[in-house]
Design a protein around this motif. Structure first.
Motif, PDB file in Angstrom:
ATOM      1  N   LEU A   8       0.830  -1.196   0.000  1.00 46.51           N
ATOM      2  CA  LEU A   8       0.000   0.000   0.000  1.00 46.51           C
ATOM      3  C   LEU A   8       0.867   1.250   0.000  1.00 46.51           C
ATOM      4  O   LEU A   8       1.937   1.296   0.629  1.00 46.51           O
ATOM      5  CB  LEU A   8      -0.923   0.010   1.219  1.00 46.51           C
ATOM      6  N   GLY A   9       0.390   2.272  -0.702  1.00 47.26           N
ATOM      7  CA  GLY A   9       1.073   3.561  -0.707  1.00 47.26           C
ATOM      8  C   GLY A   9       0.612   4.432   0.443  1.00 47.26           C
ATOM      9  O   GLY A   9      -0.186   4.032   1.301  1.00 47.26           O
ATOM     10  N   SER A  10       1.067   5.673   0.423  1.00 50.24           N
ATOM     11  CA  SER A  10       0.721   6.610   1.511  1.00 50.24           C
ATOM     12  C   SER A  10      -0.751   6.971   1.497  1.00 50.24           C
ATOM     13  O   SER A  10      -1.322   7.334   2.528  1.00 50.24           O
ATOM     14  CB  SER A  10       1.578   7.876   1.388  1.00 50.24           C
ATOM     15  N   ASN A  11      -1.377   6.839   0.347  1.00 52.32           N
ATOM     16  CA  ASN A  11      -2.788   7.172   0.238  1.00 52.32           C
ATOM     17  C   ASN A  11      -3.702   5.979   0.502  1.00 52.32           C
ATOM     18  O   ASN A  11      -4.925   6.058   0.325  1.00 52.32           O
ATOM     19  CB  ASN A  11      -3.084   7.762  -1.128  1.00 52.32           C
ATOM     20  N   GLY A  12      -3.110   4.851   0.866  1.00 49.02           N
ATOM     21  CA  GLY A  12      -3.916   3.667   1.161  1.00 49.02           C
ATOM     22  C   GLY A  12      -4.258   2.829  -0.043  1.00 49.02           C
ATOM     23  O   GLY A  12      -4.952   1.804   0.090  1.00 49.02           O
ATOM     24  N   GLU A  13      -3.819   3.262  -1.219  1.00 49.29           N
ATOM     25  CA  GLU A  13      -4.081   2.479  -2.427  1.00 49.29           C
ATOM     26  C   GLU A  13      -2.928   1.509  -2.688  1.00 49.29           C
ATOM     27  O   GLU A  13      -1.792   1.737  -2.244  1.00 49.29           O
ATOM     28  CB  GLU A  13      -4.250   3.423  -3.623  1.00 49.29           C
ATOM     29  N   ILE A  14      -3.228   0.419  -3.424  1.00 52.73           N
ATOM     30  CA  ILE A  14      -2.206  -0.574  -3.776  1.00 52.73           C
ATOM     31  C   ILE A  14      -1.321  -0.002  -4.872  1.00 52.73           C
ATOM     32  O   ILE A  14      -1.814   0.413  -5.924  1.00 52.73           O
ATOM     33  CB  ILE A  14      -2.849  -1.892  -4.234  1.00 52.73           C
ATOM     34  N   ILE A  15      -0.009   0.059  -4.590  1.00 53.51           N
ATOM     35  CA  ILE A  15       0.916   0.554  -5.588  1.00 53.51           C
ATOM     36  C   ILE A  15       1.700  -0.583  -6.250  1.00 53.51           C
ATOM     37  O   ILE A  15       2.157  -0.444  -7.382  1.00 53.51           O
ATOM     38  CB  ILE A  15       1.885   1.571  -4.973  1.00 53.51           C
ATOM     39  N   ARG A  16       1.858  -1.675  -5.544  1.00 53.47           N
ATOM     40  CA  ARG A  16       2.562  -2.834  -6.111  1.00 53.47           C
ATOM     41  C   ARG A  16       1.923  -4.099  -5.559  1.00 53.47           C
ATOM     42  O   ARG A  16       1.260  -4.091  -4.502  1.00 53.47           O
ATOM     43  CB  ARG A  16       4.057  -2.842  -5.765  1.00 53.47           C
ATOM     44  N   CYS A  17       2.188  -5.179  -6.252  1.00 58.61           N
ATOM     45  CA  CYS A  17       1.790  -6.517  -5.781  1.00 58.61           C
ATOM     46  C   CYS A  17       2.971  -7.436  -6.079  1.00 58.61           C
ATOM     47  O   CYS A  17       3.303  -7.669  -7.249  1.00 58.61           O
ATOM     48  CB  CYS A  17       0.528  -6.980  -6.497  1.00 58.61           C
ATOM     49  N   VAL A  18       3.607  -7.921  -5.008  1.00 53.70           N
ATOM     50  CA  VAL A  18       4.853  -8.673  -5.161  1.00 53.70           C
ATOM     51  C   VAL A  18       4.690 -10.052  -4.520  1.00 53.70           C
ATOM     52  O   VAL A  18       4.126 -10.174  -3.422  1.00 53.70           O
ATOM     53  CB  VAL A  18       6.044  -7.936  -4.519  1.00 53.70           C
ATOM     54  N   GLY A  19       5.207 -11.046  -5.198  1.00 51.19           N
ATOM     55  CA  GLY A  19       5.160 -12.418  -4.671  1.00 51.19           C
ATOM     56  C   GLY A  19       5.932 -13.358  -5.576  1.00 51.19           C
ATOM     57  O   GLY A  19       6.892 -12.961  -6.250  1.00 51.19           O
ATOM     58  N   THR A  20       5.507 -14.579  -5.606  1.00 52.02           N
ATOM     59  CA  THR A  20       6.180 -15.589  -6.432  1.00 52.02           C
ATOM     60  C   THR A  20       5.186 -16.202  -7.387  1.00 52.02           C
ATOM     61  O   THR A  20       3.973 -16.254  -7.122  1.00 52.02           O
ATOM     62  CB  THR A  20       6.782 -16.704  -5.549  1.00 52.02           C
ATOM     63  N   ILE A  21       5.702 -16.665  -8.502  1.00 52.02           N
ATOM     64  CA  ILE A  21       4.909 -17.399  -9.480  1.00 52.02           C
ATOM     65  C   ILE A  21       5.644 -18.701  -9.770  1.00 52.02           C
ATOM     66  O   ILE A  21       6.857 -18.708 -10.017  1.00 52.02           O
ATOM     67  CB  ILE A  21       4.690 -16.575 -10.764  1.00 52.02           C
ATOM     68  N   ALA A  22       4.951 -19.814  -9.668  1.00 46.63           N
ATOM     69  CA  ALA A  22       5.573 -21.143  -9.799  1.00 46.63           C
ATOM     70  C   ALA A  22       4.799 -21.970 -10.800  1.00 46.63           C
ATOM     71  O   ALA A  22       3.575 -21.851 -10.930  1.00 46.63           O
ATOM     72  CB  ALA A  22       5.627 -21.856  -8.443  1.00 46.63           C
ATOM     73  N   ASP A  23       5.543 -22.816 -11.509  1.00 43.51           N
ATOM     74  CA  ASP A  23       4.942 -23.749 -12.465  1.00 43.51           C
ATOM     75  C   ASP A  23       4.526 -25.005 -11.688  1.00 43.51           C
ATOM     76  O   ASP A  23       5.362 -25.752 -11.170  1.00 43.51           O
ATOM     77  CB  ASP A  23       5.957 -24.099 -13.550  1.00 43.51           C
ATOM     78  N   ILE A  24       3.226 -25.248 -11.597  1.00 42.40           N
ATOM     79  CA  ILE A  24       2.708 -26.395 -10.834  1.00 42.40           C
ATOM     80  C   ILE A  24       2.067 -27.423 -11.766  1.00 42.40           C
ATOM     81  O   ILE A  24       1.173 -28.167 -11.350  1.00 42.40           O
ATOM     82  CB  ILE A  24       1.691 -25.922  -9.773  1.00 42.40           C
ATOM     83  N   THR A  25       2.538 -27.449 -12.998  1.00 39.35           N
ATOM     84  CA  THR A  25       1.950 -28.379 -13.973  1.00 39.35           C
ATOM     85  C   THR A  25       2.103 -29.825 -13.523  1.00 39.35           C
ATOM     86  O   THR A  25       1.163 -30.626 -13.614  1.00 39.35           O
ATOM     87  CB  THR A  25       2.611 -28.174 -15.347  1.00 39.35           C
ATOM     88  N   GLU A  26       3.301 -30.181 -13.036  1.00 33.41           N
ATOM     89  CA  GLU A  26       3.538 -31.563 -12.610  1.00 33.41           C
ATOM     90  C   GLU A  26       2.636 -31.948 -11.445  1.00 33.41           C
ATOM     91  O   GLU A  26       2.086 -33.052 -11.400  1.00 33.41           O
ATOM     92  CB  GLU A  26       5.008 -31.743 -12.218  1.00 33.41           C
ATOM     93  N   GLN A  27       2.461 -31.021 -10.487  1.00 35.84           N
ATOM     94  CA  GLN A  27       1.585 -31.322  -9.362  1.00 35.84           C
ATOM     95  C   GLN A  27       0.146 -31.524  -9.814  1.00 35.84           C
ATOM     96  O   GLN A  27      -0.538 -32.446  -9.348  1.00 35.84           O
ATOM     97  CB  GLN A  27       1.645 -30.207  -8.319  1.00 35.84           C
ATOM     98  N   LYS A  28      -0.317 -30.658 -10.724  1.00 33.45           N
ATOM     99  CA  LYS A  28      -1.683 -30.794 -11.232  1.00 33.45           C
ATOM    100  C   LYS A  28      -1.863 -32.105 -11.987  1.00 33.45           C
ATOM    101  O   LYS A  28      -2.877 -32.799 -11.829  1.00 33.45           O
ATOM    102  CB  LYS A  28      -2.018 -29.608 -12.147  1.00 33.45           C
ATOM    103  N   ASN A  29      -0.875 -32.433 -12.814  1.00 36.09           N
ATOM    104  CA  ASN A  29      -0.972 -33.697 -13.558  1.00 36.09           C
ATOM    105  C   ASN A  29      -0.973 -34.895 -12.610  1.00 36.09           C
ATOM    106  O   ASN A  29      -1.672 -35.886 -12.845  1.00 36.09           O
ATOM    107  CB  ASN A  29       0.191 -33.814 -14.546  1.00 36.09           C
ATOM    108  N   SER A  30      -0.172 -34.801 -11.548  1.00 35.66           N
ATOM    109  CA  SER A  30      -0.142 -35.900 -10.582  1.00 35.66           C
ATOM    110  C   SER A  30      -1.493 -36.066  -9.905  1.00 35.66           C
ATOM    111  O   SER A  30      -1.981 -37.184  -9.713  1.00 35.66           O
ATOM    112  CB  SER A  30       0.948 -35.647  -9.530  1.00 35.66           C
TER     113      SER A  30
END
Length: 954
Positions: free
Chosen positions: A492-514
């Motif tokens: 959140l920025g100083s005005n209370g609005e979302i300025i960024r969204c940070v995290g991770t992105i992972a390939d879960i194709t194998e888990q889904k197929n399993s």
């Protein structure tokens, strides 16, 4: 070796008492005997040696002369005698180990060599030597009551141990020690490699010393356990050198380890010089070992003892000075002293058993293991990082890098997405293709995921709190979809609005197929891809729910079982059977409409929910179409296979009936079709449930029938066709039920075979027949008859049958030659190899074996040569055949049996003329109601008294 036996005296008194030996008595239960104390050693007797034998069964002692067979013989001989006091021939092996640590002495020890060149018995030929790398092994055979004196030609004046073993017990003992030695050797090798790797990684001075000690222990164990012989070819003299070198290496490495670990040079410079001189002196022993291994080994043993003694003094002194290394070494050195004390007791002969030598080898490995723990504890102590603690930011950064995930950073204010490292490469796209506005991702998302992806981001921006945890599919350059998972949190920025969204992105194709594969496997058959039984019942329950509310839905359940599918598996293999099931699945699918369901319920059983047809006539036509589709020939491996099916059909009529009940009704109808011969469609009738209940009740009553004495044995006579006399009887089981009356065997025997009752019933028939035969002979005397008892397939597959039969014969004291076991060829087809082995063992104890129903199977001729049958019983269908070729066929079969030295019994003879004709053809015996019906034991006894009136007096 040439044996010259001369009669020196005819009586015991004329033999020389000093040279005679007392025999060691051997019985059947003696598995291992130590002959060392009972063996007399004669040194420097020259090439010819004379000795008086032990007194034989006739009390006579003889004088024998033995000449050396080897030019290297030094004139040393050993004499012992064995007496077989049992009533059977005994096989034994004489074992003289090349090396034995027990009693090998501290100085100038005996490091082993070949002990016995040859052994000559007072009767027979010289003993055969069995191959063995670490012992002299000779096989002997002792006849019942024999007393034999053995003269051994020694290659050394000493014989540390001489053992007499039962061959199987010796083999088991060798295998047990081999397993133990292999485990110890593997652990020692792993320790040596592990400590070497630690030395390479860590590099401290104590690690190479510990690794050297571990390799020395490994070398000693390789020599002591005989593993060196497997790697290189060495002679007996070479083995003494290797053993001496291994002991020198062990003593040297222990000195080096003690000096290095305690860092003795820091305490006094002269300790370093003394240690160096000690190690150099031990190094010279490697050269001495080539010329005099015993001297080198003795000095090495002394050095080992001195090192242990000096070590404990140093450890006590330095421990009192609070030197941490010395304190850590206390448990290990205590174990070394215990091992040293045990070794001293062993080499001096005060501790004497066969397990002490391998136990000392295992003790060395345990010492190295403790040394390894001690070294690691010290080497890695105080090894914390000197750079100080990581900051929280550094720690999180390292954790993210170590996880291998990709950072997903969405700059909301500028609407720009950046992934680090670039995820575009994983999708086969150009570098930076997935960077930029978030809207650029939407065209590549799966159509079903686009709206959900946009809605998730919109909710996050609107609420300005929470976490983003979203899974979606995205198309790669090759057209395949990858499952991705974004886990992020807003900033959140100083005005209370979302300025960024940070995290991770992972390939879960194998888990889904399993997960998809697990769900598929849980709900579908792996081979055919059809729904399994549980899914079938769920779908059927859903259809029944619709049927309760709609008159147009009237489901029919079909249970389909492939006839003789097991024979296809046995003949062509499981792979062929699987391919056939896949082909049948494709055929059945072609007959279905979209609303119908086909499932695989078990191995060769299919289930079908028919909803598309409700008219009974059309349902019957559909079932016939299925039967015809299965009967279409299948070509496999240039063979044409035609299968049939038993189909049970149950239609929904009861609104209260559940899916499992409806399927059970269809299966009951299918089982009725199968009992009717197969290849038929059987509609369900309510009476089938009563039939199944009756079978359960019969099985329950049958379990109590033996205890209630409701079962009995009837005996049908078997007549000798040449003179009409009774030659034997066939034992037939009868069951007098208290409420149902007489239940025929054809009704309760199949029920017993499908449960666990056939074993007790078969054993009861054998026991009753043997007991009746003994009772008859007590009242009439010895009878020239035999009893035949039928054997089922379940009994033949029972591994305890042989022991049960032996126990029964011993308990009843019945002559096994008067009992015959009858088997049909279908019984042996269950497991031909096991049947052949078991029947051979039964034949060896004297039982007769008869092949029943001969002439009705396709493989009877093969069984005549594979199995040890002595009798064949011609089936009544072959005897009663009225066709013109009957006589030619019977004459050929009987002639063939006579050529194979088998007796022939003809069943179902209807007339006296047939009996005479069969007798002229060479058939020895006949059995049918023409000669007499089955009768109980009392009536059979009266018949025997009439036929053999003089047997008792004779």
């Amino acid at each position: 070796m040439m044996l010259i036996i001369t009669l020196a005296a005819a009586f015991i008194g004329l033999a020389l008492p000093a040279a005679a030996v007392e025999p060691v008595k051997i019985s059947r239960d003696d598995n291992a005997l130590d002959l060392t104390e009972m063996t007399e050693i004669y040194a420097n007797q020259g090439e010819a040696f004379q000795v008086s034998t032990a007194a034989g069964a006739d009390g006579i002692r003889r004088r024998i002369e033995v000449r050396a067979s080897s030019p290297n013989h030094n004139g040393d001989w050993a004499v012992f005698a064995l007496a077989n006091v049992s009533e059977e021939q005994l096989e034994r092996v004489i074992v003289a180990p090349h090396f034995r640590l027990v009693g090998s002495k501290m100085f100038w020890p005996d490091l082993g060599s070949q002990r016995i060149i040859a052994i000559t018995p007072s009767e027979g030929f010289a003993l055969d030597r069995e191959p063995s790398p670490d012992a002299d092994v000779f096989r002997i055979t002792l006849n019942p009551g024999s007393v034999i004196t053995f003269v051994a030609e020694l290659s050394t004046p000493t014989l540390p141990q001489l053992y007499l073993w039962e061959p199987a017990a010796y083999k088991d003992t060798v295998n047990a020690f081999t397993l133990y030695r292999g485990i110890v050797l593997g652990i020692a090798g792993l320790l040596a490699v592990f400590l070497t790797i630690l030395f390479v990684v860590k590099g401290t001075s104590m690690l190479p010393a510990a690794a050297a000690l571990a390799w020395a222990v490994l070398a000693y164990i390789c020599v002591d356990f005989g593993f060196l012989d497997k790697l290189i070819s060495i002679t007996a003299s070479d083995q003494r050198i290797w053993r001496a070198c291994a002991e020198v290496a062990l003593a040297s490495s222990l000195v080096i380890f003690l000096f290095t670990y305690l860092n003795l040079s820091r305490w006094h410079v002269h300790l370093g010089y003394a240690t160096l001189a000690w190690v150099l002196g031990l190094a010279l022993l490697f050269a001495v070992a080539v010329y005099d291994p015993s001297m080198a080994s003795g000095i090495a043993r002394l050095s080992f003892a001195l090192t242990a003694s000096c070590g404990i003094l140093l450890i006590i002194y330095l421990g009192l000075s609070r030197y941490d290394r010395a304190i850590l070494l206390v448990p290990t050195w205590a174990l070394i002293l215990v091992w040293l004390f045990g070794g001293w007791l062993t080499v001096t002969g005060q501790l004497d058993n066969d397990i002490i030598q391998p136990a000392l080898g295992g003790g060395l490995v345990l010492i190295v293991l403790l040394i390894g723990f001690t070294v690691m504890q010290h080497a890695f102590a105080g090894g914390a990082y000197q750079q100080g603690l990581f900051s929280d930011l550094e720690r999180q950064s390292l954790a993210l890098t170590g996880s291998g995930d990709t950072v997903w950073d969405w700059d909301v204010a500028r609407d720009r997405v950046v992934t680090t490292p670039d995820i575009s490469a994983k999708l086969g796209l150009d570098t930076g293709a997935m960077h930029g506005p978030i809207r650029n991702w939407l065209p590549r998302l799966h159509p079903d995921d686009r709206d959900r992806f946009k809605a998730t981001l919109d909710v996050l921006l609107e609420h300005r709190r929470g976490r983003l945890n979203h899974e979606f599919r995205i198309r790669a350059e090759d057209g395949h979809f990858h499952w991705l998972q974004i886990r992020a949190r807003p900033v959140l920025g100083s005005n209370g609005e979302i300025i960024r969204c940070v995290g991770t992105i992972a390939d879960i194709t194998e888990q889904k197929n399993s997960v998809e594969r697990l769900l598929q496997d849980a709900m579908h058959d792996n081979l055919t891809g059809l729904p399994n039984r549980q899914v079938f019942l769920d779908r059927l329950q859903s259809v029944l729910t619709l049927a309760n509310s709609s008159d147009s839905v009237r489901p029919t359940v079909l249970a389909i079982d492939i006839d003789r599918y097991k024979q296809v598996n046995d003949a062509l293999g499981i792979a062929a059977g699987d391919n056939i099931l896949i082909a049948l699945t494709r055929r059945l699918r072609r007959l279905l409409r979209p609303q119908d369901t086909l499932a695989r319920l078990s191995g060769d059983q299919f289930g079908l929910i028919l909803v598309s047809e409700t008219d009974p006539a059309k349902v019957a036509d559909f079932a016939d179409a299925i039967s015809q589709a299965i009967m279409v020939p299948i070509n496999f491996a240039n063979r044409e296979i035609i299968l049939t099916a038993s189909i049970g059909l149950a239609s929904w009529v009861d609104r209260q009936e559940s899916s499992s009940e409806l399927l059970s009704d269809a299966e009951l109808a299918m089982y009725r079709a199968k009992r009717g011969g197969g290849n038929r469609v059987e509609p369900f009738r309510p009476i089938f449930r009563t039939s199944g209940t009756d079978r359960l009740q019969i099985e329950t009553d049958l379990r109590r029938a033996i205890d209630r004495k409701e079962l009995s044995i009837a005996y049908q006579p078997i007549i000798r066709l040449s003179d009409g006399e009774v030659a034997g009887f066939e034992a037939l089981m009868r069951w007098e039920h208290p409420r149902r009356g007489t239940i025929p065997p054809s009704e309760f025997i199949p029920i017993a075979e499908n449960s666990d009752l056939i074993g007790p019933l078969g054993l009861f028939a054998l026991e009753r027949a043997a007991a009746d035969l003994i009772d008859w002979q007590r009242q009439t005397g010895e009878l020239p008859i035999f009893l035949s008892v039928n054997l089922s397939s379940a009994q033949l597959l029972n591994n305890n049958l042989y022991n049960e039969v032996r126990g029964l014969l011993a308990k009843s004291e019945c002559d096994p030659a008067q009992l015959k076991l009858e088997l049909t060829e279908s019984v042996m087809m269950e497991n031909p190899e096991q049947a052949r082995l078991l029947l051979t063992k039964l034949k060896e104890i004297g039982l007769g074996l008869a092949l029943d129903d001969f002439g009705t199977g396709y493989s009877s001729l093969a069984y005549l040569t594979q199995f040890p049958f002595d009798t064949i019983k011609l089936d009544k269908a072959l005897v009663r055949d009225v066709r013109e070729r009957r006589a030619v066929l019977l004459r050929s079969v009987i002639a063939m049996a006579r050529s194979l030295e088998m007796a022939v019994v003809a069943e179902g003879i209807e007339t006296d003329e047939d009996a005479v004709e069969l007798g002229k053809m060479g058939c020895q015996f006949g059995q049918s109601f023409l000669f007499g019906p089955p009768t109980n034991a009392d009536a059979t006894l009266r018949l025997l008294k009439e036929r053999f009136p003089l047997t008792k007096r004779a």
